[in-house]
Design a protein around this motif. Structure first.
Motif, PDB file in Angstrom:
ATOM      1  N   LYS A 102      29.046  47.331  10.842  1.00 58.10           N
ATOM      2  CA  LYS A 102      29.032  47.013   9.592  1.00 58.10           C
ATOM      3  C   LYS A 102      30.388  47.100   9.114  1.00 58.10           C
ATOM      4  N   SER A 103      30.646  45.940   8.221  1.00 56.21           N
ATOM      5  CA  SER A 103      31.774  45.937   7.623  1.00 56.21           C
ATOM      6  C   SER A 103      32.086  46.077   6.178  1.00 56.21           C
ATOM      7  N   VAL A 104      32.982  47.030   5.841  1.00 51.05           N
ATOM      8  CA  VAL A 104      32.972  47.537   4.389  1.00 51.05           C
ATOM      9  C   VAL A 104      34.326  46.886   3.765  1.00 51.05           C
ATOM     10  N   GLN A 105      34.731  46.275   2.937  1.00 52.27           N
ATOM     11  CA  GLN A 105      35.780  45.935   2.217  1.00 52.27           C
ATOM     12  C   GLN A 105      36.002  46.587   0.814  1.00 52.27           C
ATOM     13  N   ASN A 106      36.588  47.472   0.611  1.00 55.18           N
ATOM     14  CA  ASN A 106      36.790  48.149  -0.651  1.00 55.18           C
ATOM     15  C   ASN A 106      38.041  47.288  -1.567  1.00 55.18           C
ATOM     16  N   GLN A 107      37.795  47.822  -2.836  1.00 53.17           N
ATOM     17  CA  GLN A 107      38.814  47.332  -3.842  1.00 53.17           C
ATOM     18  C   GLN A 107      38.946  45.690  -3.818  1.00 53.17           C
ATOM     19  N   VAL A 108      37.874  45.116  -3.776  1.00 54.61           N
ATOM     20  CA  VAL A 108      38.076  43.553  -3.826  1.00 54.61           C
ATOM     21  C   VAL A 108      37.861  43.325  -5.372  1.00 54.61           C
ATOM     22  N   ARG A 109      39.014  42.857  -5.591  1.00 50.63           N
ATOM     23  CA  ARG A 109      39.408  42.440  -7.241  1.00 50.63           C
ATOM     24  C   ARG A 109      38.694  41.101  -7.727  1.00 50.63           C
ATOM     25  N   ALA A 110      37.994  40.703  -8.438  1.00 52.54           N
ATOM     26  CA  ALA A 110      37.250  39.710  -8.856  1.00 52.54           C
ATOM     27  C   ALA A 110      37.969  39.239 -10.168  1.00 52.54           C
ATOM     28  N   LEU A 111      38.892  38.359 -10.342  1.00 57.26           N
ATOM     29  CA  LEU A 111      39.480  38.000 -11.481  1.00 57.26           C
ATOM     30  C   LEU A 111      38.957  36.940 -12.367  1.00 57.26           C
ATOM     31  N   VAL A 112      39.120  37.190 -13.709  1.00 60.27           N
ATOM     32  CA  VAL A 112      38.236  36.272 -14.544  1.00 60.27           C
ATOM     33  C   VAL A 112      38.969  34.844 -14.450  1.00 60.27           C
ATOM     34  N   ASP A 113      38.046  33.575 -14.232  1.00 58.74           N
ATOM     35  CA  ASP A 113      38.066  32.390 -13.965  1.00 58.74           C
ATOM     36  C   ASP A 113      39.123  32.026 -12.732  1.00 58.74           C
ATOM     37  N   THR A 114      39.036  33.149 -11.841  1.00 62.08           N
ATOM     38  CA  THR A 114      39.746  32.795 -10.634  1.00 62.08           C
ATOM     39  C   THR A 114      38.834  33.108  -9.441  1.00 62.08           C
ATOM     40  N   PRO A 115      38.563  32.061  -8.726  1.00 62.39           N
ATOM     41  CA  PRO A 115      37.610  32.342  -7.559  1.00 62.39           C
ATOM     42  C   PRO A 115      38.474  33.445  -6.426  1.00 62.39           C
ATOM     43  N   THR A 116      37.699  34.102  -5.822  1.00 62.15           N
ATOM     44  CA  THR A 116      38.175  35.185  -4.838  1.00 62.15           C
ATOM     45  C   THR A 116      37.586  35.035  -3.447  1.00 62.15           C
ATOM     46  N   ASN A 117      38.324  35.014  -2.539  1.00 66.35           N
ATOM     47  CA  ASN A 117      37.980  34.503  -1.272  1.00 66.35           C
ATOM     48  C   ASN A 117      38.272  35.708  -0.412  1.00 66.35           C
ATOM     49  N   VAL A 118      37.057  36.068   0.315  1.00 66.51           N
ATOM     50  CA  VAL A 118      37.111  37.591   1.250  1.00 66.51           C
ATOM     51  C   VAL A 118      36.488  37.039   2.544  1.00 66.51           C
ATOM     52  N   PRO A 119      37.529  36.662   3.331  1.00 67.54           N
ATOM     53  CA  PRO A 119      37.283  36.246   4.926  1.00 67.54           C
ATOM     54  C   PRO A 119      36.728  37.680   5.569  1.00 67.54           C
ATOM     55  N   VAL A 120      35.752  37.775   6.426  1.00 72.38           N
ATOM     56  CA  VAL A 120      35.253  39.034   7.083  1.00 72.38           C
ATOM     57  C   VAL A 120      35.295  38.520   8.440  1.00 72.38           C
ATOM     58  N   ALA A 121      35.821  39.665   9.198  1.00 70.12           N
ATOM     59  CA  ALA A 121      35.868  39.357  10.593  1.00 70.12           C
ATOM     60  C   ALA A 121      35.115  40.679  11.267  1.00 70.12           C
ATOM     61  N   LEU A 122      34.014  40.241  11.839  1.00 68.41           N
ATOM     62  CA  LEU A 122      33.039  41.426  12.556  1.00 68.41           C
ATOM     63  C   LEU A 122      33.536  42.027  13.962  1.00 68.41           C
ATOM     64  N   GLU A 123      33.248  43.097  14.059  1.00 73.33           N
ATOM     65  CA  GLU A 123      33.579  43.612  15.471  1.00 73.33           C
ATOM     66  C   GLU A 123      32.177  43.851  16.203  1.00 73.33           C
ATOM     67  N   VAL A 124      32.294  43.510  17.448  1.00 75.31           N
ATOM     68  CA  VAL A 124      30.891  43.937  18.460  1.00 75.31           C
ATOM     69  C   VAL A 124      30.818  45.265  18.261  1.00 75.31           C
ATOM     70  N   GLY A 125      29.665  45.701  18.095  1.00 69.15           N
ATOM     71  CA  GLY A 125      29.263  46.992  18.294  1.00 69.15           C
ATOM     72  C   GLY A 125      27.763  47.439  17.378  1.00 69.15           C
ATOM     73  N   ALA A 126      27.611  48.621  17.460  1.00 67.13           N
ATOM     74  CA  ALA A 126      26.265  48.812  16.698  1.00 67.13           C
ATOM     75  C   ALA A 126      26.420  48.803  15.223  1.00 67.13           C
ATOM     76  N   VAL A 127      25.072  48.508  14.508  1.00 70.38           N
ATOM     77  CA  VAL A 127      25.051  48.460  13.084  1.00 70.38           C
ATOM     78  C   VAL A 127      25.362  49.720  12.379  1.00 70.38           C
ATOM     79  N   SER A 128      25.245  51.064  12.955  1.00 67.00           N
ATOM     80  CA  SER A 128      25.321  52.234  12.634  1.00 67.00           C
ATOM     81  C   SER A 128      26.794  52.385  12.633  1.00 67.00           C
ATOM     82  N   GLU A 129      27.610  51.949  13.055  1.00 63.25           N
ATOM     83  CA  GLU A 129      29.220  51.954  13.093  1.00 63.25           C
ATOM     84  C   GLU A 129      29.803  51.222  12.049  1.00 63.25           C
ATOM     85  N   THR A 130      30.651  51.811  11.221  1.00 62.68           N
ATOM     86  CA  THR A 130      31.383  50.878  10.052  1.00 62.68           C
ATOM     87  C   THR A 130      32.706  50.909  10.345  1.00 62.68           C
TER      88      THR A 130
END
Length: 535
Positions: free
Chosen positions: A95-123
């Motif tokens: 499981k991937s968790v990204q904190n502090q993603v700031r979404a600004l007014v009238d400004t699109p925010t791009n959040v690329p996510v790279a997953l690591e192989v493993g169990a979903v129970s791992e974060t």
């Protein structure tokens, strides 16, 4: 009618209005929201389809979930600006968790996510770089976003947020933006029009916004998207703060005193004392939960009190003119005088001097003795007929601004906000003379707004806004009498007349966002109903 049917009826009507208007003319809808999107991939860069992506804001009890498409992309349209957490879960990956993603007014925010192989129970937890989020790399719009820390901490005159609008490349202090006139800009508050409908000045919106009530704002200077612009100048989107699950407040007091200022050059030269300037700016804000994760409130008040004086300079006659003597230099450069009898001989049709006029000039010369020779035809060494009378004119100011906002999470897919503002200002203008009436401006505009966001499905979102902004002011003059003026010599009053204006503006917007594969389509309408009543 149950709640779902009611919402369905409203949505159907909004869609019908959108289609009818869109078919008639191309309308650019305003936003006041933002978009969070990204791509989910594995360690080798291959797209991960079918991953569950959840966008949450724990402070406001907000959560929205979607699924990545075949290309591994996801998108959350029509999101309120703020700081979010992005959580991604997929079979066979941690499981991937990204904190502090700031979404600004009238400004699109791009959040690329790279997953690591493993169990979903791992974060795997990643903290986003807030500084990088201030840069817009997702579209062609050019402009800057001011976040809460900048709004409250940057030094501004009387804590007026509008002064920050011109701190952009290509914007002048007078509000001209990249060559466009200052009245070609567009200002919205929470996605609702707050422009001064008659002048459209960038520096004078109807609702004055105090710094504690503004969450953030963006000034788009060029190449605005169709979701923003309706004019050639700057597109300014401001967002009001809202309550959270934590009770938070602020209180402030700033001031300055006459003792901290110096007299100006002209006052010193004329022997006039230092102008008064005593100012206090004070207020506070309070926000928190009504029902945790469901309903929130926010209230802000700001007051300003100025006890000040402006240096005023008026034309006045000299005592000799009040006695019927006209003084001038002859061809030899000598100062000579003509009395009333000589004037009658030279200009018989004038029938001599007017006794009533001479009495007015004589009284003015005695009441307002000349002390400044930068205007008129006299000098200190050679008095002729007129000069200047300089004095400190009281220009007191009493401003009040209030904002109240309620936010509701109606369901997991529907959010509603209601916002109200009231402004009451009283500003004195310089009087004609120290013992005459000072013209006074009384402004008392108010506005309300409501917005409803409905996530119908993962690929269909509707955003509805309604706003009523009522500009109202009375410019109370100093006289209703006939205008009497001795041109370039003496005017006993400013003869400012009473002017009143009420300009209500109703603004209705509706945007429909539809996501199809890797594309997002948005259709919208923007209706403004304006009336202007002047007296």
């Amino acid at each position: 009618m149950n709640f779902k049917k009611l919402i369905g009826t409203i949505f159907s009507a909004a869609i019908a209005l959108t289609i009818c208007t869109f078919a008639a003319i191309t309308i650019h809808a305003q936003s006041g929201t933002t978009t969070v999107s990204g791509t989910v991939a594995d360690a080798q860069g291959n797209a991960v389809a079918g991953a569950n992506v959840t966008l949450t804001n724990a402070d406001k009890g907000f959560s929205r979930t979607t699924t990545t498409n075949d290309n591994g992309t996801f998108i959350f349209p029509v999101i309120q600006p703020g700081i979010y957490q992005v959580t991604v879960e997929a079979n066979g990956f941690k499981k991937s968790v990204q904190n502090q993603v700031r979404a600004l007014v009238d400004t699109p925010t791009n959040v690329p996510v790279a997953l690591e192989v493993g169990a979903v129970s791992e974060t795997v937890t990643v903290t986003s770089n807030t500084a990088e989020s201030l840069l817009n790399t997702q579209d062609a719009t050019v402009g800057n976003t001011f976040v809460p820390q900048q709004v409250t901490q940057l030094p501004t005159e009387a804590r007026n947020v509008i002064n920050l609008l011109t701190l952009q490349p290509g914007v002048t202090r007078d509000g001209y933006v990249t060559g466009n006139r200052s009245d070609q800009s567009n200002i919205t508050l929470d996605g609702v029009d707050v422009n001064e409908a008659q002048t459209n000045s960038i520096l004078d919106p109807v609702l004055r916004l105090n710094s504690e009530a503004v969450e953030e704002f963006r000034v788009t200077t060029t190449t605005a998207n169709s979701a923003q612009g309706r004019s050639s100048g700057a597109q300014i989107s401001l967002i009001t703060k809202g309550g959270t699950n934590d009770l938070r407040g602020a209180i402030f007091l700033t001031g300055r005193r006459t003792a901290w200022t110096s007299n100006n050059f002209f006052n010193n030269k004329a022997g006039v004392g230092r102008q008064k300037l005593d100012r206090e700016v004070f207020g506070g804000a309070l926000g928190g939960p009504i029902f945790r994760d469901r309903a929130f409130f926010f209230y802000s008040y700001e007051g300003q009190r100025d006890r000040r004086e402006d240096s005023a300079l008026r034309n006045v006659p000299l005592a000799s003119l009040g006695q019927g003597l006209i003084r001038f230099r002859n061809t030899a450069g000598n100062v000579v005088s003509i009395n009333c009898a000589q004037l009658t001989t030279i200009f018989p049709n004038t029938q001599g001097c007017n006794p009533a006029g001479l009495a007015v000039l004589a009284a003015a010369a005695a009441k307002y003795p000349a002390n400044d020779f930068t205007i008129g035809d006299s000098t200190a060494a050679t008095p002729l007929n007129t000069a200047g009378y300089r004095f400190n004119a009281p220009t007191n100011l009493k401003n009040n601004s209030q904002a109240l906002k309620f936010d509701f999470n109606l369901t997991s897919n529907q959010q509603l906000f209601v916002r109200g503002n009231y402004v009451e200002d009283a500003i004195n203008s310089p009087s004609q003379f120290p013992d005459t009436v000072s013209p006074r401006l009384w402004r008392h505009p108010w506005g309300i707004a409501a917005g409803h966001t409905w996530t119908i499905s993962n690929n269909l979102v509707n955003n509805f806004r309604y706003g009523y902004t009522r500009d109202a002011f009375s410019n109370q003059g100093d006289s209703t009498a006939n205008n009497i003026s001795f041109r370039f010599v003496y005017e006993p009053l400013r003869f400012a007349r009473d002017i009143s204006r009420v300009t209500p503006v109703q603004n209705i917007t509706n945007d429909v966002s539809y996501i199809w594969k890797t594309h997002t389509f948005q259709f919208g309408t923007n209706v403004r109903l304006i009336s202007n009543r002047r007296t």
